[in-house]
Design a protein around this motif. Structure first.
Motif, PDB file in Angstrom:
ATOM      1  N   VAL A 235       0.828  -1.240  -0.114  1.00  0.00           N
ATOM      2  CA  VAL A 235       0.093  -0.127   0.024  1.00  0.00           C
ATOM      3  C   VAL A 235       0.956   1.200   0.066  1.00  0.00           C
ATOM      4  CG1 VAL A 235      -1.735   1.326   1.133  1.00  0.00           C
ATOM      5  CG2 VAL A 235      -1.960  -1.265   1.175  1.00  0.00           C
ATOM      6  N   ALA A 236       0.569   1.907  -1.113  1.00  0.00           N
ATOM      7  CA  ALA A 236       1.287   3.479  -1.175  1.00  0.00           C
ATOM      8  C   ALA A 236       0.505   4.558  -1.055  1.00  0.00           C
ATOM      9  CB  ALA A 236       1.957   3.343  -2.377  1.00  0.00           C
ATOM     10  N   VAL A 237      -1.016   4.313  -1.061  1.00  0.00           N
ATOM     11  CA  VAL A 237      -1.915   5.452  -1.023  1.00  0.00           C
ATOM     12  C   VAL A 237      -2.892   5.354   0.177  1.00  0.00           C
ATOM     13  CG1 VAL A 237      -3.617   6.746  -2.172  1.00  0.00           C
ATOM     14  CG2 VAL A 237      -1.570   6.205  -3.402  1.00  0.00           C
ATOM     15  N   ALA A 238      -3.193   6.468   0.827  1.00  0.00           N
ATOM     16  CA  ALA A 238      -4.236   6.007   2.091  1.00  0.00           C
ATOM     17  C   ALA A 238      -5.213   7.160   1.757  1.00  0.00           C
ATOM     18  CB  ALA A 238      -3.607   6.382   3.232  1.00  0.00           C
ATOM     19  N   LEU A 239      -6.596   6.635   1.667  1.00  0.00           N
ATOM     20  CA  LEU A 239      -7.796   7.386   1.431  1.00  0.00           C
ATOM     21  C   LEU A 239      -8.095   7.845   2.643  1.00  0.00           C
ATOM     22  CD1 LEU A 239      -9.353   5.719  -1.780  1.00  0.00           C
ATOM     23  CD2 LEU A 239      -7.531   7.252  -1.822  1.00  0.00           C
ATOM     24  N   THR A 240      -8.667   9.239   2.907  1.00  0.00           N
ATOM     25  CA  THR A 240      -9.267   9.363   4.087  1.00  0.00           C
ATOM     26  C   THR A 240     -10.090  10.757   3.848  1.00  0.00           C
ATOM     27  OG1 THR A 240      -8.662  10.190   6.368  1.00  0.00           O
ATOM     28  CG2 THR A 240      -7.264  11.230   4.554  1.00  0.00           C
ATOM     29  N   SER A 241     -10.866  11.145   5.023  1.00  0.00           N
ATOM     30  CA  SER A 241     -11.786  12.312   4.870  1.00  0.00           C
ATOM     31  C   SER A 241     -11.079  13.581   5.372  1.00  0.00           C
ATOM     32  CB  SER A 241     -12.992  11.992   5.647  1.00  0.00           C
ATOM     33  OG  SER A 241     -12.680  11.749   7.079  1.00  0.00           O
ATOM     34  N   ASP A 242     -11.593  14.644   5.027  1.00  0.00           N
ATOM     35  CA  ASP A 242     -10.971  15.823   5.624  1.00  0.00           C
ATOM     36  C   ASP A 242     -10.931  16.201   7.087  1.00  0.00           C
ATOM     37  OD1 ASP A 242      -9.707  18.599   5.037  1.00  0.00           O
ATOM     38  OD2 ASP A 242     -11.759  19.328   5.141  1.00  0.00           O
ATOM     39  N   ALA A 243     -12.107  15.736   7.774  1.00  0.00           N
ATOM     40  CA  ALA A 243     -12.027  15.901   9.082  1.00  0.00           C
ATOM     41  C   ALA A 243     -11.158  14.894   9.684  1.00  0.00           C
ATOM     42  CB  ALA A 243     -13.390  15.488   9.574  1.00  0.00           C
TER      43      ALA A 243
ATOM     44  N   GLY B 132       6.363   1.200  12.032  1.00  0.00           N
ATOM     45  CA  GLY B 132       5.877   0.079  11.355  1.00  0.00           C
ATOM     46  C   GLY B 132       5.248   0.244   9.845  1.00  0.00           C
ATOM     47  N   TRP B 133       4.904   1.592   9.640  1.00  0.00           N
ATOM     48  CA  TRP B 133       3.858   1.618   8.502  1.00  0.00           C
ATOM     49  C   TRP B 133       4.976   2.174   7.365  1.00  0.00           C
ATOM     50  CZ3 TRP B 133      -1.445   3.885   8.655  1.00  0.00           C
ATOM     51  CH2 TRP B 133      -2.142   3.502   9.835  1.00  0.00           C
ATOM     52  N   PRO B 134       4.547   1.652   6.091  1.00  0.00           N
ATOM     53  CA  PRO B 134       5.188   2.259   4.991  1.00  0.00           C
ATOM     54  C   PRO B 134       4.716   3.819   4.792  1.00  0.00           C
ATOM     55  CG  PRO B 134       3.278   1.189   4.275  1.00  0.00           C
ATOM     56  CD  PRO B 134       3.428   0.733   5.987  1.00  0.00           C
ATOM     57  N   LYS B 135       5.780   4.444   4.048  1.00  0.00           N
ATOM     58  CA  LYS B 135       5.320   5.533   3.645  1.00  0.00           C
ATOM     59  C   LYS B 135       4.317   5.765   2.609  1.00  0.00           C
ATOM     60  CE  LYS B 135       7.777   9.864   1.884  1.00  0.00           C
ATOM     61  NZ  LYS B 135       9.074  10.573   1.448  1.00  0.00           N
ATOM     62  N   LEU B 136       3.344   6.797   3.327  1.00  0.00           N
ATOM     63  CA  LEU B 136       1.837   6.765   2.474  1.00  0.00           C
ATOM     64  C   LEU B 136       1.621   8.233   1.956  1.00  0.00           C
ATOM     65  CD1 LEU B 136      -0.496   4.847   5.063  1.00  0.00           C
ATOM     66  CD2 LEU B 136       0.749   4.045   3.065  1.00  0.00           C
ATOM     67  N   LEU B 137       1.000   8.288   0.849  1.00  0.00           N
ATOM     68  CA  LEU B 137       0.555   9.361   0.103  1.00  0.00           C
ATOM     69  C   LEU B 137      -0.914   9.635   0.735  1.00  0.00           C
ATOM     70  CD1 LEU B 137       0.696  12.023  -1.498  1.00  0.00           C
ATOM     71  CD2 LEU B 137      -0.220  10.301  -3.453  1.00  0.00           C
ATOM     72  N   TRP B 138      -1.378  10.775   1.591  1.00  0.00           N
ATOM     73  CA  TRP B 138      -2.643  10.749   2.153  1.00  0.00           C
ATOM     74  C   TRP B 138      -3.491  11.541   0.912  1.00  0.00           C
ATOM     75  CZ3 TRP B 138      -4.129   8.316   6.568  1.00  0.00           C
ATOM     76  CH2 TRP B 138      -3.204   7.884   7.411  1.00  0.00           C
ATOM     77  N   VAL B 139      -4.742  10.778   0.596  1.00  0.00           N
ATOM     78  CA  VAL B 139      -5.456  11.510  -0.275  1.00  0.00           C
ATOM     79  C   VAL B 139      -6.883  11.949   0.404  1.00  0.00           C
ATOM     80  CG1 VAL B 139      -6.635  11.433  -2.490  1.00  0.00           C
ATOM     81  CG2 VAL B 139      -4.362  10.471  -2.021  1.00  0.00           C
ATOM     82  N   VAL B 140      -7.305  13.217   0.423  1.00  0.00           N
ATOM     83  CA  VAL B 140      -8.500  13.187   1.003  1.00  0.00           C
ATOM     84  C   VAL B 140      -9.888  13.407  -0.094  1.00  0.00           C
ATOM     85  CG1 VAL B 140     -10.000  15.357   2.110  1.00  0.00           C
ATOM     86  CG2 VAL B 140      -7.421  14.991   2.698  1.00  0.00           C
ATOM     87  N   THR B 141     -10.854  12.532   0.213  1.00  0.00           N
ATOM     88  CA  THR B 141     -11.664  11.930  -0.886  1.00  0.00           C
ATOM     89  C   THR B 141     -12.970  12.821  -0.777  1.00  0.00           C
ATOM     90  OG1 THR B 141     -12.609  10.109   0.745  1.00  0.00           O
ATOM     91  CG2 THR B 141     -10.842   9.713  -0.956  1.00  0.00           C
ATOM     92  N   ASP B 142     -12.924  14.034   0.071  1.00  0.00           N
ATOM     93  CA  ASP B 142     -14.212  14.752  -0.011  1.00  0.00           C
ATOM     94  C   ASP B 142     -14.493  15.299  -1.194  1.00  0.00           C
ATOM     95  OD1 ASP B 142     -13.863  14.163   2.869  1.00  0.00           O
ATOM     96  OD2 ASP B 142     -14.593  15.952   3.553  1.00  0.00           O
ATOM     97  N   SER B 143     -15.878  15.762  -1.505  1.00  0.00           N
ATOM     98  CA  SER B 143     -16.335  16.191  -2.723  1.00  0.00           C
ATOM     99  C   SER B 143     -15.599  17.492  -3.112  1.00  0.00           C
ATOM    100  CB  SER B 143     -17.698  16.276  -2.874  1.00  0.00           C
ATOM    101  OG  SER B 143     -18.212  15.098  -2.795  1.00  0.00           O
TER     102      SER B 143
END
Length: 1483
Positions: free
Chosen positions: A348-356, A374-385
């Motif tokens: 996993v390289a991308v993590a989807l999350t909400s704005d809050a 222990g976590w890999p390096k992630l790209l955090w993506v906010v999925t709010d409209s």
């Protein structure tokens, strides 16, 4: 009679009753009787407790320092709504079905149920305790009866005061000891010393499965729905197009915020946005970050299911595999690291999350999301409209039919805390939704209230998957709202007229607690109340109680539908809701004794140890279900046998992601029959559920594999133990859902550990009594002993995201000693039943003696000159070399304080002799006590006594800051030694006459005190010249490690022979300089400090050990700057340098400015200036390369770990590893071994610790199990002859045995000194003879156990080197379970157990092992040490610790040689003088 009438329907009927088969389909009982079931298990617990109380168990309550008894404020109160989502819920109902029992009876072919009960016998109370105490006292007296009466008179008290609180509690502890529940073994040795843990022999009376082989149950055929979408995404597309305004998901909030409703049109459009953004906006067109098939993490909070469902279906539309996980709130979240490992293994390289959620994640100083452990390096993506752009009109996702591609990965936490990813294919997901629709009867536009976690398990399947397939309206009730209002889900059912509700039994219980004053509730709309953990046997009570209360509000009995599920097999079974049916679930009353052996037996006894089961419905449509044995080979179980439920269906998980081996063992199971043939062509999946298939294909679940605890060959379920603990008045002391039960492996078997959160308002004593009752209840009902029961403060156990206890994290904290409990109760005596059989010594049978008798002799001493007496040697040196410096004293600043030449020492001794004649009017042979600080005055006073013909006794002066404790010891030695005079300095003389001294001792009873600071100017006209070499030279008084004050007589010839041996061994000559950092009051320390320089003529650089407290580097800096080649020290000095200077060795290597103050003559003799000279010497740094020998003087086993640490730390400053060695001396011979300058390096051997317990010697390789390193105690001194003898039979023994070290030498002491002339009371110590062999030689018994070994090395004479290895003192050895244990071995194991343990000491009392540990840390860590100490002693030494005492640092008394005074510590413990932090009495 009333109670019997009420529960008559639940009792098993007489075989042959015609109504037996019809009861399965009839109503079990009236409403009142259903309500009555709640209290049945509580009655069973109370009955078990009453039986335990009849045994009059007196449980000693632990002692706790007041600072630890801190009442938590009520603000930390955890409400009942923080209960675990998976633990036991409430008490057990005892409803049963006669039909199930009839089926069980038929399954076992009419065989009678066999049950076993384990009985425990206790000690006969105070009578046994008195006998133990009497035997202990007898053994103690017999061991020390050889000493003269004077020494027995002044020995530290071994009795126990009647008013001692500690004694009373130990007596209570002895009264509670149970006899082990085991059968005697006929064999327990493989050879003479090998120990085997006792193995429970199979009991033929135990219940065994006797039924026929079980068959594979088959679910009904899965009917195909008309116009069923080809995939779940296709269903979303359909509803988004034809019913865009239809509500899909309604979110309720804990605050007054209005509910938010997500329609199917919005879900479809937003999912397309997410899909387009993932595929086209992350990265570039040429190099996109995400490709179809990649894994993406979904990180959404539990109060935002709308954002989660949008992201989930957006991933499905983009053909990306979503991996739903929990939100990491901190870097130390429970299980967060294991989640990170799962993400890393999934790539996993991308993590989807909400704005809050993104705003609430912990940030670094730069504002970026913190990197979790222990976590890999992630790209955090906010999925709010608002953060996503609308997809182009021409772009449209490709919606395929369901295939075998991975749809999503659901994480699963294993028993050990590891996290696995269960892959579910698109075909499995679609088929699973279809089976749920078929089973639950879902229809379009129905309303479903979901209280469960929507990211996994039943909440995900019903609230996210199946709801979209059937266009349901899901009303989500978050966990935060349930904490505020436990009735919120019922209110939503009434508000929305919901048809289905998905809950857990904990939600039912909370509703029962909060339902008061709620009269407007109406549950008649519910057609299905899906209980996700309804398969748990302990959820029956919550279901029945909920039905009883809410039946008047429209709830129907057939609505409650328990469900059995697991991450691997998905839904295993669901009880079908049949409207208008009065059919009651099948139930069975099974004995826990049979279940613990994996056998189904109807309980026909007292009904105190039973488990009520209810069926979870039939297998899912299109599925096959079988039950296989828990062993590695998947054999089909018998019909009356408990096994693991396995499922074969399309609607299951397919694998553990990335784990091929585990996947094959779990997802590719081929059940086999007893004949070895395959029972089915289908491949099954292990569900992790334990149970059996009942009549009509009904599935009964008895527990989970993750909750299985196997103790002594019997299986127990953690939930069963939790329910029993809850039945013992749970709400008064602990929280209902905050109890964790797990097992730890100790001594090759699992041990049950119970941890619960204590209420802040509960009292200490009441909580302890509750703990005692819990232990008795579990023992009485489950026949299993609890190893440890711990109570922790509220809100301290690690939690899961939904408030449950994170079991693996709790277990890890317990094992690491980081749980910080506020109450601990250990019960190893009752639950550890596999200890080796105690060794029985047969009378009249002794060791087999070998032809290789362990004996060795050094070369004989040759008289060097005509001087036999030290006084003559000093006079000769004063005449021949008057200006030669014999002694130099270094103070704390590293400055030469004073020095003595041969002539100066001679003249000063003459003046002291004159003072003794003139002022004290002493005669030849009078005893004089020398009370001096370490220095030159002590040496001058000693030789002044020799010149006067008096007998000197060196005594340590009292400590000015602790005069009340140290002065009585001084007075005792003065009285016992019959000293007629005390010589001391002016400062100490004032101290002896001070007010503080008068309160400690009677000043009028002191003999005359002479101040040697004011000496007469004229010398003695005539010096005393001894004529008899055997006349007494001085008395050597010391307190042994066993607390015995003993004085030995050193004759003139023995003193000269001892000095001559040391001179030859160390090659001491007048040109040599030797640095001495020892206490000069007894033993070899006194000999090296006072005697050797006069005899050998070398210069002694004296460094008082007390000065190192001010300047820890004083000894090493003096050795370095004076370029000394030989030095003597003690273990206390070595340990102080290691601890204080170990971290600054680098700084010691750099140049340093040192100020040295010299006197008239410099140390090297090159500076001969008068007055004081201040020299600023720019030293090159600490240089120990010139050190040839560094001898550690002690009367104990060499501390190999300390010497190796010291050598390793100071290797960088030039210290050679072979330079550090040890010397060994004892009371009968002050110097037996000393390494010296020539000879081979000290050797180290590794012996089997288990063999030493049986006085056997077995050499093993380094690193072998149970290996113990032993270092040679130094080279045997010239003129010393050693033999190893049996301490009991006094016969010589072979080199393969451990025995007492006997010494024959001219330097042996003459005997013990006694006031009343009782020297012959223990003459065997100094005049022992062998019982056979060489019976003419007179030996001295050292009192130490050891062995001799001829090495492959050669000494200076070319002969093979004989090494002596000292194991331990015979008086300190502990006889436990018929074996001999040495305290240092147990203490070494304990010290390395926990980082906060700085020191440890062990001793025995009334056959109980008492462990005292010093805590260097917070007092809150004190109780963490109790289970860790108990564990390590059991694991490594096969002993049960009786009492664990946690004290502050510095409480364990240590003498000047660095040896522990264990008997002093024992006396202080029994007299309650230690001020312990915590005292735990292991039951």
């Amino acid at each position: 009679k009333k109670r019997a009438k009420l529960i008559r329907a639940y009792l098993p009927h007489v075989p042959g009753n015609t109504q037996r088969d019809t009861l399965l389909h009839a109503t079990c009982c009236s409403v009142y009787t259903l309500y009555r079931m709640i209290y049945v298990h509580s009655e069973a617990v109370q009955a078990a407790l009453e039986r335990q109380c009849e045994r009059k168990m007196a449980v000693p309550m632990p002692s706790k320092r007041r600072s630890l008894v801190v009442q938590t404020s009520m603000e930390a109160y955890t409400p009942p709504d923080s209960s675990s989502s998976s633990e036991a819920e409430g008490s057990l109902g005892r409803a049963t079905s006669a039909g199930v029992e009839a089926w069980i009876s038929r399954a076992i072919r009419g065989s009678s149920s066999s049950t076993t009960s384990s009985s425990s016998s206790h000690s006969n109370g105070s009578a046994n305790a008195a006998r133990l105490a009497e035997n202990s006292a007898h053994n103690y007296n017999s061991e020390h009866k050889h000493l003269p009466a004077a020494f027995r008179k002044h020995t530290y008290c071994v009795g126990v005061p009647v008013s001692s609180r500690v004694s009373a509690k130990i007596q209570q502890l002895v009264n509670t000891l149970k006899k082990p529940k085991r059968r005697p073994l006929r064999e327990f040795f493989v050879d003479d010393f090998e120990e085997l843990l006792e193995v429970q022999q199979p009991d033929p009376s135990l219940p065994r499965p006797e039924g026929a082989e079980s068959a594979i149950a088959q679910g009904e055929e899965l009917c195909r729905f008309k116009n069923c979408p080809a995939s779940v995404e296709a269903a979303l597309q359909r509803w988004g197009a034809i019913a865009p305004k239809a509500p899909c998901l309604t979110i309720t909030h804990a605050n007054t915020k209005q509910p938010y409703t997500l329609t199917y049109g919005k879900l479809w459009s937003r999912s397309m946005k997410v899909a387009y953004y993932i595929l086209h906006k992350l990265g570039t067109k040429q190099e996109p970050i995400i490709h179809p098939g990649d894994r993406v993490a979904l990180v959404y909070p539990n109060n935002d299911p709308a954002a989660f469902v949008v992201a989930f279906y957006g991933c499905l539309l983009a053909e990306v595999v979503p991996v739903p996980i929990e939100v990491p709130l901190t870097k130390k979240d429970a299980g967060s690291q294991q989640i990170g490992f799962l993400l890393g293994s999934c790539g996993v390289a991308v993590a989807l999350t909400s704005d809050a959620c993104h705003k609430g994640l912990p940030k670094s100083l730069s504002g970026d999301i913190m990197q979790f452990k222990g976590w890999p390096k992630l790209l955090w993506v906010v999925t709010d409209s608002k953060h996503l752009s609308k997809s182009p009109r021409e772009w449209y996702p490709l919606i395929k039919d369901a295939n075998n591609d991975t749809a999503y990965i659901e994480y699963k936490t294993c028993k050990d805390g590891s996290v696995l990813g269960v892959t579910v294919t698109r075909m499995s997901m679609l088929t699973h939704c279809q089976t749920l629709t078929h089973t639950c009867g879902y229809k379009e536009a129905e309303t479903l209230v979901n209280v469960l976690d929507f990211k996994k398990d039943v909440g995900l399947w019903h609230g996210i998957h199946m709801s979209v397939l059937n266009m349901l309206h899901v009303v989500s009730v978050p966990y935060a709202l349930m904490k505020v209002n436990p009735l919120s889900w019922i209110q939503k059912v009434c508000q929305y007229k919901a048809k289905v509700a998905c809950v857990k039994s904990r939600d039912l219980h909370w509703a029962l607690v909060a339902h008061r004053d709620q009269s407007d509730l109406n549950l008649s709309s519910l057609r299905m109340l899906l209980v996700a953990d309804g398969a748990n046997p302990w959820s029956i009570s919550s279901c029945d109680a909920f039905l009883n209360v809410f039946q008047s509000m429209g709830l129907r009995s057939e609505v409650i539908c328990p469900c059995a599920s697991s991450p691997e097999a998905l839904t295993v079974a669901v009880r079908r809701p049949i409207e208008g049916s009065s059919k009651v679930a099948g139930r069975g009353l099974l004995g826990m004794t049979g279940l613990s052996h994996g056998v189904i037996r109807v309980d026909t006894g007292e009904k105190l140890s039973v488990l009520t089961l209810q069926d979870s419905g039939s297998p899912m449509p299109g599925a096959l279900v079988c039950v296989v044995k828990l062993e590695s080979v998947p054999l089909l179980c018998k019909t009356d046998e408990i096994g693991e439920i396995c499922v074969s269906s399309i609607a299951t998980g397919t694998s553990y992601y990335g784990l091929t081996g585990m996947t094959k063992n779990t997802f590719e199971v081929c059940p086999m029959s007893d004949s070895g043939a395959s029972a089915s062509e289908c491949v099954f999946v292990r569900s992790g559920l334990l149970g059996f298939v009942g009549p009509g294909g009904a599935i009964f679940v008895t527990g989970k594999m993750d909750g299985l605890i196997q103790v002594g060959g019997r299986r127990h379920n953690a939930d069963d133990i939790v329910a029993t603990a809850l039945a013992v008045e749970p709400m008064k002391f602990v929280y209902r859902g905050r109890i964790a039960v797990f097992s730890i492996t100790v001594l090759h078997d699992e041990r049950v550990v119970v941890v619960a959160e204590q209420r802040p308002d509960s009292k200490e004593e009441e909580s302890f009594q509750w703990m005692s009752r819990v232990l008795q209840a579990i023992d009485g009902i489950h026949q299993v002993g609890v190893y440890c029961l711990a109570l922790v403060p509220s809100n301290t156990l690690p939690k899961t995201p939904l408030g449950g206890i994170h079991l693996s994290e709790t277990k890890q904290l317990f094992q690491e000693g980081a749980l910080h409990p506020c109450n601990v109760l250990m019960c190893p005596h009752s639950c550890v039943t596999n200890l080796p059989k105690p060794r029985q010594k047969q009378p009249g049978i002794h060791y087999v003696y070998s032809s290789n008798v362990a004996t060795v002799a050094s070369y004989n001493l040759v008289q060097e000159n005509s001087f036999l007496f030290l006084s003559e040697v000093l006079q000769w040196r004063a005449q021949t070399t008057p200006d030669h410096i014999l002694y130099t004293l270094i103070n704390s600043r590293g400055v030469v304080g004073s020095s003595l030449t041969c002539l100066q020492l001679h003249k000063r001794a003459e003046k002291i002799s004159a003072m003794l004649f003139e002022r004290a009017q002493l005669q030849n042979g009078d005893h004089v006590a020398l009370v001096y600080p370490p220095g030159l005055d002590l040496i001058a006073a000693f030789y002044g006594c020799l010149y006067a013909g008096c007998i000197p006794i060196t005594v340590r002066p009292p400590h000015p800051q602790n005069i009340s404790t140290t002065l009585p010891t001084v007075k005792m030695i003065v009285e016992v030694s019959r000293s007629v005079c005390v010589m001391t300095t002016q400062g100490i003389c004032k101290l002896l006459r001070s007010k503080e001294a008068s309160t400690a001792v009677d000043l009028r009873s002191w003999p005359p005190v002479l101040d040697t600071d004011d000496l007469p100017k004229r010398r003695s006209p005539l010096l005393f010249k001894p004529c008899d070499p055997e006349s007494l030279a001085y008395l050597d008084f010391s307190v042994s490690t066993t607390g015995m004050l003993a004085g030995v007589k050193m004759s003139q010839s023995a003193t000269s022979a001892l000095c001559r041996s040391i001179k030859l061994q160390c090659e001491l000559y007048p040109s040599r300089e030797v640095a001495v950092c020892l206490d000069p009051y007894c033993g070899l320390g006194f000999v090296v400090w006072c005697l050797c320089s006069v005899y050998a003529g070398h210069q002694s650089v004296l460094i008082p050990p007390a000065e190192l407290e001010v300047n820890p580097a004083l000894w090493l800096v003096s050795v370095s700057q004076l370029r000394v080649r030989d030095t003597f020290c003690s273990y206390s000095v070595l340990e102080l340098c290691t601890k204080t200077l170990g971290s600054v060795t680098d700084s010691l290597k750099v140049s340093l400015h040192t100020t040295i103050q010299t006197e008239t003559q410099s140390i090297s003799g090159t500076l001969r200036q008068t007055g004081y000279i201040y020299m600023h010497i720019i030293a090159r740094g600490l240089d120990l390369s010139r050190v040839r020998t560094c001898v550690v003087v002690a009367e104990e086993r060499p501390r190999i770990a300390l010497t190796q640490s010291f050598s390793k730390l100071f290797k960088d400053v030039g210290l050679h590893p072979r330079a550090v060695s040890t010397a060994f001396g004892c009371r009968v011979n002050l110097a037996v071994c000393l390494q010296g300058t020539s000879g081979p390096d000290p050797t180290t051997v590794y012996v089997d610790m288990r063999a030493l317990r049986h006085d056997r010697l077995r050499l093993v390789e380094r690193g072998s199990p149970h290996s113990l390193p032993l270092m040679e105690s130094g080279k045997i001194l010239p003129g010393v002859r050693i033999i190893i003898a049996n301490p009991e039979t006094k016969g010589p023994i072979g080199d393969s045995h451990l025995g007492e070290i006997w010494v024959h030498s001219s330097q042996n002491a003459s005997g013990y000194f006694s006031v009343f002339g009782e020297e012959n009371v223990h003459s065997d110590h100094f005049n022992a003879r062998l019982s056979f062999g060489d019976t003419q030689t007179v030996w001295a018994r050292t009192g130490y156990l050891g062995f001799l070994r001829r090495t492959e090395l050669t000494d200076a004479s070319g002969e093979r080197h004989d090494a002596l290895y000292v194991v331990g003192a015979l008086d300190e050895a502990m006889e436990l379970r018929g074996m001999r244990y040495h305290p240092i071995d147990i203490e070494t194991s304990i010290i390395r157990t926990h980082k906060s343990i700085t020191e440890c000491a062990v001793f025995t009392w009334t056959k109980l092992l008492v462990v005292v540990v010093e805590l260097d840390g917070s007092e809150q860590e004190a109780l963490d040490l109790v289970p860790m100490v108990t564990n390590v002693v059991l694991e490594e030494h096969y002993l049960i610790v009786g009492v664990v005492v946690v004290v502050d640092t510095g409480v364990i008394p240590i003498n000047s040689r660095g040896e522990k005074q264990r008997m002093h510590l024992r006396d202080g413990f029994l007299a309650d003088q230690l001020d312990p932090i915590y005292v735990a009495y292991n039951m």
